[in-house]
Design an enzyme around this catalytic site. Structure first.
Site, PDB file in Angstrom:
ATOM      1  N   ASP A 488      -3.076  12.090  -4.799  1.00 20.80           N
ATOM      2  CA  ASP A 488      -3.422  10.673  -4.892  1.00 20.80           C
ATOM      3  C   ASP A 488      -4.646  10.309  -4.074  1.00 20.80           C
ATOM      4  O   ASP A 488      -5.169   9.205  -4.206  1.00 20.80           O
ATOM      5  CB  ASP A 488      -2.251   9.846  -4.336  1.00 20.80           C
TER       6      ASP A 488
HETATM    7  C1  GLC Z   1       3.005  11.379  -2.807  1.00 20.57           C
HETATM    8  C2  GLC Z   1       3.095  10.744  -4.164  1.00 20.57           C
HETATM    9  C3  GLC Z   1       2.813  11.739  -5.255  1.00 20.57           C
HETATM   10  C4  GLC Z   1       1.543  12.477  -4.991  1.00 20.57           C
HETATM   11  C5  GLC Z   1       1.518  13.077  -3.589  1.00 20.57           C
HETATM   12  C6  GLC Z   1       0.209  13.691  -3.256  1.00 20.57           C
HETATM   13  O1  GLC Z   1       4.080  12.238  -2.619  1.00 20.57           O
HETATM   14  O2  GLC Z   1       4.351  10.155  -4.370  1.00 20.57           O
HETATM   15  O3  GLC Z   1       2.748  11.106  -6.501  1.00 20.57           O
HETATM   16  O4  GLC Z   1       1.411  13.486  -5.953  1.00 20.57           O
HETATM   17  O5  GLC Z   1       1.800  12.061  -2.658  1.00 20.57           O
HETATM   18  O6  GLC Z   1      -0.807  12.762  -3.080  1.00 20.57           O
HETATM   19  C1  GLC Z   2       0.563   9.125  -1.865  1.00 23.27           C
HETATM   20  C2  GLC Z   2      -0.102   9.819  -0.731  1.00 23.27           C
HETATM   21  C3  GLC Z   2      -0.599   8.863   0.267  1.00 23.27           C
HETATM   22  C4  GLC Z   2      -1.414   7.779  -0.382  1.00 23.27           C
HETATM   23  C5  GLC Z   2      -0.634   7.119  -1.490  1.00 23.27           C
HETATM   24  C6  GLC Z   2      -1.424   6.106  -2.217  1.00 23.27           C
HETATM   25  O1  GLC Z   2       1.761   8.647  -1.451  1.00 23.27           O
HETATM   26  O2  GLC Z   2       0.767  10.733  -0.131  1.00 23.27           O
HETATM   27  O3  GLC Z   2      -1.309   9.524   1.250  1.00 23.27           O
HETATM   28  O4  GLC Z   2      -1.824   6.836   0.535  1.00 23.27           O
HETATM   29  O5  GLC Z   2      -0.206   8.083  -2.389  1.00 23.27           O
HETATM   30  O6  GLC Z   2      -0.675   5.537  -3.260  1.00 23.27           O
END
Ligand code: GLC
Ligand code: GLC
Length: 813
Positions: A488
């Protein structure tokens, strides 16, 4: 220091002191009604949606930690304490908390009075039961008061914690005997209320927080409890609560119990009132009648235990010898890993002690992955979930990134454009079809974006998913990343210089060239299953198209996705490499190494193994594999959120547990059992008990992140419970390391074991048949199956019994 231990026979984790390194929580409820419950009775409950229908209030980020819960106070002639230690924190002579599957039991004792608080959500009801058993262990008669306390949330948790100008004027309750009804907003548009009731007559009550606590007192010093006197307050605005007071006298050795029900009730819209402004109580009375006696509560608790026993019996490992590693593996795979898969399936990323329940609903990609570890438990619910997820897809194949569980509508604020999303639907659906053999799901009519009249078979949704990736390619023929891929925080089109701007929804510089090698890997991983589904449905044109797209994608990866020692991560908005040895920081990323290996890319020519070796050399630590190295030290406009985190945390070189199992699975694909197991072991909670003070989060579940080598607190975990690590680890250990994997035609047995494992047995319920699978590894192999017999007959290929139990013997060699 030890804080507790696994009690495997009872399937419980037993906590022996209340001041754990972080609140260690459990989840109550497995469908519709849920509670979060910590080892000091903190937490809250909600009906279906933690944001929209929250029954009780909780204060996140509070000091002291873990404030708000279902609290019970004892006033023993001026000595005031809680069996759960918090909030008063009066020292206890004895404390124990047992977190079990869907229930928790806290016992606290002081000055000869022992109180056991059992909390659970009965199967099929929308309520928490809290039973307090009070036992006089002393040789004197004891006379004391018991107070209960919950604080109601005004339903919408977001509003509840922000809109005070309104909220302080709308709170309403009704009190009838020992039943306290919370009915804020019931007079207008709500047709639901909460009830907090006890099974005996009370000696006082309160429903107004200020009257109970005193305006300047915390939960640890409620004025009413200190003075041993309820006020009989009836909330009118401000903060409605539910509190009972009971005077209890116990002879030496005598016990008694008080049963509390905290429930959610609905009335039909046209039958809301029994008299003007008086709520209709039938649903509440029916609920309360079910939990009046200890026998009723015991029976409900037993039903819950049976429920879980049946669920877990679908997949059980029996380690052959006393190998301590396998004992720990059983503990995880038989109990806690499957349990966590249920929790992630239910919660997605919505409600935990790190997810506030108001931020994110169900994630398209998260829920599709959570399915993978859950589908064998209750396939029908996985089926329903797949159809819900598919209904938030757009016609062009892209998808809402998140949706609210109550309305099932996509969240417009987050929107679409995460270009990995569509592919996870294929992966989730394929897992379901393999588990169940239910090809009919592919014909289910599902709308796009919940729009009536747009219904198309689920298979058509998969075509659009696959087609979306195949047609959204950049200059190197690799998939465009959009707002982000699985990561993300790799926001290559964002270019944000404004504080507070969302990295995921902002696109200040959409050059249309930023590409993701990871999405290519996900595409190549799901392609064989997708193509197989097309073929078996006789969709020859789609098959041919897909095969062509796969050839092109492989070529793009060969030509532009390999960096010499590992797979590249991405190309940025200028077409520059990310995750290359040429980069100054962020030279190697874990995700494509895992996914390409899982997809088998480079297995034939040494690239896959080389990439995995590079992972070990450059990303591995004692506490797991870091997401990338070297960590970004400065903010980089072209990369986005990943470079906002201080080095070593989260996506910026933290140990992001979710993709560690990808590497382990890739190692299994390469046949390297020792390394696959090492990767498994490093983040597996049961193996981390010795470092619990460093690790801090619950020792029975996975956390999303462990701080990486660059961080001050290397080895410290955060974001426990709601992580894709649960599902992927279950897939890894059950399907790849222990090697029992559903295929489209039956079970495949192909273990990849660490040296020294001589054999084991697995019982697995698959498509209605119980398979008792014995793996014999006296040959001491890491990989390689010599023979398979089913009920004594040699077989080759996928195993499918047409009825009755199947005794399977697998000899490695
Ligand atoms: C969080 C989000 C997931 C994403 C991951 C890596 O666990 O829930 O959707 O793939 O972060 O950013
Ligand atoms: C996921 C990631 C986090 C980020 C978020 C944004 O959860 O782990 O680091 O801020 O996505 O939606």
């Amino acid at each position: 220091m030890s804080y507790g231990y696994f009690d495997d026979t009872k399937r419980e984790y037993c906590i022996q002191r209340p001041d754990t390194p972080y609140p260690w929580i459990n989840y109550l409820g497995s469908q519709d009604f849920f509670g979060l419950f910590s080892n000091t009775a903190g937490g809250y409950c909600f009906y279906r949606d933690a944001r929209l229908l929250r029954l009780t209030r909780y204060r996140y980020n509070n000091a002291p930690a873990d404030a708000g819960g279902r609290y019970f106070y004892i006033n023993d002639n001026g000595d005031v304490w809680n069996p759960s230690w918090q909030p008063c924190k009066t020292p206890l002579d004895k404390y124990e908390c047992r977190h079990g599957l869907g229930y928790s039991v806290i016992t606290g004792a002081r000055a000869g009075l022992s109180v056991t608080h059992t909390a659970f959500v009965p199967v099929g009801d929308t309520a928490e039961i809290h039973r307090l058993k009070l036992h006089n262990e002393s040789s004197e008669k004891k006379a004391f008061s018991l107070f209960s306390f919950v604080e109601f949330c005004l339903w919408n948790a977001m509003d509840d914690s922000t809109n005070f100008q309104r909220n302080f004027s709308i709170g309403e309750v009704e009190v009838h005997g020992s039943a306290i009804y919370h009915k804020t907003e019931y007079r207008e548009r709500r047709n639901h209320y909460a009830v907090f009731a006890a099974n005996r007559e009370n000696n006082g009550f309160d429903t107004d927080r200020e009257s109970f606590l005193g305006l300047y007192n915390g939960f640890d010093k409620p004025q009413a409890v200190l003075e041993d006197k309820s006020r009989g307050s009836v909330a009118s605005g401000w903060a409605p609560i539910g509190s009972h007071r009971f005077e209890i006298a116990l002879e030496p050795g005598e016990s008694t119990s008080v049963i509390f029900v905290l429930g959610y009730c609905e009335n039909p819209a046209n039958q809301k009132f029994e008299a003007p402004d008086v709520i209709r109580k039938e649903p509440a009375l029916a609920l309360l009648a079910k939990y009046q006696t200890d026998e009723q509560v015991d029976a409900a608790l037993q039903a819950l235990r049976t429920h879980w026993k049946d669920l877990l019996s679908r997949w059980q490992l029996f380690p052959g010898d006393e190998d301590p590693r396998m004992v720990k593996v059983s503990r995880m795979v038989n109990i806690w890993n499957q349990y966590q898969c249920m929790v992630t399936f239910n919660m997605s990323r919505s409600a935990s002690y790190f997810e506030s329940g108001i931020g994110r609903g169900m994630g398209f990609r998260d829920s599709s992955q959570d399915l993978l570890g859950f589908v064998h438990l209750i396939p029908e619910r996985a089926r329903e979930r797949i159809l819900d997820i598919a209904a938030t897809q757009f016609k062009d194949g892209s998808a809402y990134h998140q949706y609210q569980p109550l309305t099932k509508k996509g969240n417009a604020e987050v929107g679409t454009g995460f270009n990995d999303d569509p592919l996870w639907l294929i992966i989730g659906t394929a897992a379901y079809v393999k588990e169940t053999g239910d090809w009919g799901i592919l014909d289910e009519a599902v709308p796009f974006d919940l729009e009536e009249g747009t219904e198309a078979p689920l298979m058509e949704h998969l075509h659009r998913s696959f087609g979306y990736t195949a047609t959204h390619l950049g200059p190197h023929g690799l998939p465009l990343i959009g707002r982000a891929d699985w990561n993300d925080c790799l926001n290559l089109n964002c270019f944000s210089e404004t504080p507070g701007e969302s990295f995921q929804t902002t696109a200040n510089f959409e050059s249309g060239v930023a590409e993701s090698v990871l999405i290519a890997g996900i595409f190549l991983y799901c392609a064989p299953d997708y193509i197989e589904m097309c073929k078996r449905r006789g969709e020859t044109e789609k098959t041919a198209q897909a095969e062509q797209a796969v050839r092109a994608m492989k070529e793009a990866v060969d030509n532009h996705g390999w960096d010499g020692g590992w797979f590249l991560r991405a190309y940025d908005a200028y077409g520059k490499k990310i995750g290359s040895h040429e980069c100054e920081e962020g030279q190697i990323f874990i995700e494509p190494q895992g996914f390409m290996g899982m997809a088998g890319i480079g297995m034939d020519d040494g690239r896959a193994v080389k990439a995995l070796d590079s992972v070990k050399e450059r990303l591995d630590t004692d506490y797991g594999i870091m997401l990338q190295q070297p960590a970004y030290r400065t903010y980089r406009l072209n990369l986005g959120e990943i470079s906002t985190y201080p080095p070593g945390y989260k996506e910026n070189a933290g140990i992001f547990c979710h993709n560690n199992p990808w590497v382990s699975i890739a190692e299994c694909t390469a046949g390297r059992g020792d390394r696959a197991f090492e990767v498994y072991r490093k983040i597996a909670p049961a193996f981390l008990e010795d470092i619990v003070q460093l690790h801090r989060t619950e020792p029975y579940v996975y956390s999303q992140m462990i701080a990486g080598r660059d961080a001050a607190r290397h080895g410290e975990a955060k974001n426990s419970w709601l992580t894709g690590t649960a599902a992927w680890t279950f897939v890894n250990i059950s399907q790849h390391i222990l090697g029992i994997r559903p295929g489209f035609d039956g079970l495949i047995v192909d273990p990849c074991l660490p040296s020294g494992v001589k054999g084991y047995k697995v019982e697995r319920l698959f498509r209605g048949v119980r398979y008792i699978i014995t793996v014999d590894n006296t040959a001491g192999m890491q990989k390689g199956v010599k023979s398979v017999t089913v009920n004594g007959k040699p077989v080759s290929g996928e195993i499918l019994s047409d009825g009755g139990d199947a005794e399977v013997t697998v000899v490695m060699g």
